[in-house]
Motif scaffolding. Structure first.
Motif, PDB file in Angstrom:
ATOM      1  N   TRP A 180       0.834  -1.196   0.000  1.00 13.35           N
ATOM      2  CA  TRP A 180       0.000   0.000   0.000  1.00 13.35           C
ATOM      3  C   TRP A 180       0.873   1.252   0.000  1.00 13.35           C
ATOM      4  CZ3 TRP A 180      -4.546  -0.903  -1.553  1.00 13.35           C
ATOM      5  CH2 TRP A 180      -5.268  -2.019  -1.139  1.00 13.35           C
ATOM      6  N   LEU A 186       1.429   9.442  -1.436  1.00 11.02           N
ATOM      7  CA  LEU A 186       0.191  10.021  -1.962  1.00 11.02           C
ATOM      8  C   LEU A 186       0.276  11.545  -2.023  1.00 11.02           C
ATOM      9  CD1 LEU A 186      -2.487   7.788  -0.173  1.00 11.02           C
ATOM     10  CD2 LEU A 186      -1.825   7.743  -2.591  1.00 11.02           C
ATOM     11  N   LEU A 219      -9.917  12.969  -3.478  1.00 11.57           N
ATOM     12  CA  LEU A 219     -10.030  11.866  -4.422  1.00 11.57           C
ATOM     13  C   LEU A 219      -8.893  10.873  -4.237  1.00 11.57           C
ATOM     14  CD1 LEU A 219     -11.102  10.463  -6.992  1.00 11.57           C
ATOM     15  CD2 LEU A 219      -9.699  12.070  -8.312  1.00 11.57           C
ATOM     16  N   TRP A 220      -7.646  11.366  -4.161  1.00  6.20           N
ATOM     17  CA  TRP A 220      -6.505  10.464  -3.984  1.00  6.20           C
ATOM     18  C   TRP A 220      -6.620   9.691  -2.666  1.00  6.20           C
ATOM     19  CZ3 TRP A 220      -4.925  10.060  -8.511  1.00  6.20           C
ATOM     20  CH2 TRP A 220      -4.566  11.124  -9.336  1.00  6.20           C
ATOM     21  N   SER A 221      -7.048  10.376  -1.606  1.00  9.14           N
ATOM     22  CA  SER A 221      -7.101   9.728  -0.295  1.00  9.14           C
ATOM     23  C   SER A 221      -8.188   8.660  -0.229  1.00  9.14           C
ATOM     24  CB  SER A 221      -7.320  10.763   0.808  1.00  9.14           C
ATOM     25  OG  SER A 221      -8.603  11.339   0.715  1.00  9.14           O
ATOM     26  N   ARG A 222      -9.244   8.814  -1.039  1.00 12.44           N
ATOM     27  CA  ARG A 222     -10.316   7.812  -1.046  1.00 12.44           C
ATOM     28  C   ARG A 222      -9.923   6.557  -1.805  1.00 12.44           C
ATOM     29  NH1 ARG A 222     -13.899  11.763  -2.888  1.00 12.44           N
ATOM     30  NH2 ARG A 222     -14.243  10.503  -4.763  1.00 12.44           N
ATOM     31  N   MET A 223      -8.973   6.676  -2.690  1.00 12.74           N
ATOM     32  CA  MET A 223      -8.597   5.546  -3.536  1.00 12.74           C
ATOM     33  C   MET A 223      -7.565   4.669  -2.829  1.00 12.74           C
ATOM     34  SD  MET A 223      -8.252   7.614  -7.145  1.00 12.74           S
ATOM     35  CE  MET A 223      -7.723   6.168  -8.067  1.00 12.74           C
ATOM     36  N   PRO A 224      -7.861   3.381  -2.636  1.00 13.65           N
ATOM     37  CA  PRO A 224      -6.875   2.490  -2.023  1.00 13.65           C
ATOM     38  C   PRO A 224      -5.778   2.140  -3.034  1.00 13.65           C
ATOM     39  CG  PRO A 224      -8.831   1.243  -2.637  1.00 13.65           C
ATOM     40  CD  PRO A 224      -9.119   2.682  -2.959  1.00 13.65           C
ATOM     41  N   MET A 225      -4.686   2.877  -3.012  1.00 14.29           N
ATOM     42  CA  MET A 225      -3.648   2.731  -4.027  1.00 14.29           C
ATOM     43  C   MET A 225      -2.390   2.065  -3.485  1.00 14.29           C
ATOM     44  SD  MET A 225      -3.774   6.037  -6.515  1.00 14.29           S
ATOM     45  CE  MET A 225      -3.672   7.288  -5.240  1.00 14.29           C
ATOM     46  N   ASP A 229       0.561   1.506  -8.159  1.00 15.97           N
ATOM     47  CA  ASP A 229      -0.456   2.401  -8.721  1.00 15.97           C
ATOM     48  C   ASP A 229       0.067   3.834  -8.782  1.00 15.97           C
ATOM     49  OD1 ASP A 229      -2.287   0.278  -8.834  1.00 15.97           O
ATOM     50  OD2 ASP A 229      -3.052   0.711  -6.830  1.00 15.97           O
TER      51      ASP A 229
END
Length: 248
Positions: A180, A186, A219-225, A229
């Motif tokens: 992760w 991020l 948006l970036w923080s909501r996406m489990p990247m 990624d």
């Protein structure tokens, strides 16, 4: 030798086809069960068709106990369950597969021996067989098509046993060799996009620029990247900028 893992014995009563016995052995071993007992198999025993169908679970067939009657097959047991898909007119507890295997687990933990009866392919167990059981396992199948293949019934029951005796993870994430992304990574991604989008004139009008940047970071923080990624998204943006700079 059978494993020492506490478990019920699965008793196939008058099975008719060697292939189904082999498939049942395979289903049992899929879920760590290896105590098979056979009652008067129609085509005798051993059966080469069973071995061919067992697909690596032949040891269960080699070690299977063979008896002439249900009473002989379960003589050493203190609790017997009988599988059936249709009403029998007998007064007995009727358990779901899940509840039945939970009961089997608890009784075995107390030192009892438990057996599960599975009937022959043509019509299942007879009432005389079921009368020797302490309770019935009833699978919630389609009432208009209630017949289960022998190996299917064994598989379903063995699966429920596994669920009751092993910690089953309800959901997991296969990481595909990555990890992760952390907050720092991020943040760097957000800054990269903010810089390039700012240069492109995306944050317009200026009065809304700050809220647009916040929304983008949200948006970036909501996406489990994963880190992979993040690296890919950096690479996409760099390539788009290079393409623009080349003037292609």
């Amino acid at each position: 030798m059978p494993s020492e893992t506490p478990q019920p014995a699965f008793v196939l009563v008058r099975p008719q086809m060697g292939q189904n016995i082999g498939a049942a052995a395979r289903a049992m071993w899929n879920f760590g069960l290896d105590r098979m007992r056979l009652v008067a198999p129609r085509d005798g025993w051993p059966n080469p068709d069973a071995t061919a169908m067992s697909a690596g679970a032949g040891r269960l067939l080699d070690e299977a106990q063979v008896a002439g009657t249900v009473a002989e097959a379960v003589a050493d047991c203190t609790y017997v369950l009988a599988t059936t898909a249709r009403p029998r007119g007998l007064t007995k507890p009727v358990l779901s597969p899940e509840r039945a295997m939970a009961e089997a687990r608890d009784r075995i933990a107390r030192g009892e021996k438990v057996a599960v009866l599975f009937g022959p392919e043509r019509a299942g167990l007879e009432n005389a067989d079921i009368a020797q059981a302490n309770a019935i396992i009833s699978v919630p199948v389609n009432p208009d098509f209630a017949s289960l293949n022998l190996a299917q019934c064994v598989l379903l029951t063995a699966y429920e046993w596994r669920r009751q005796t092993v910690d089953v993870v309800a959901e997991d994430m296969a990481m595909g060799g990555s990890e992760w992304a952390n907050v720092k990574e991020l943040d760097a991604l957000a800054k990269h996009y903010e810089e390039r989008l700012d240069t492109a004139g995306f944050f317009f009008p200026e009065a809304k620029a700050e809220s647009m940047k916040i929304n983008l970071r949200n948006l970036w923080s909501r996406m489990p990247m994963t880190r992979a990624d993040v690296q890919m998204l950096h690479g996409i943006l760099r390539q788009m900028v290079r393409w623009k700079e080349r003037g292609d």
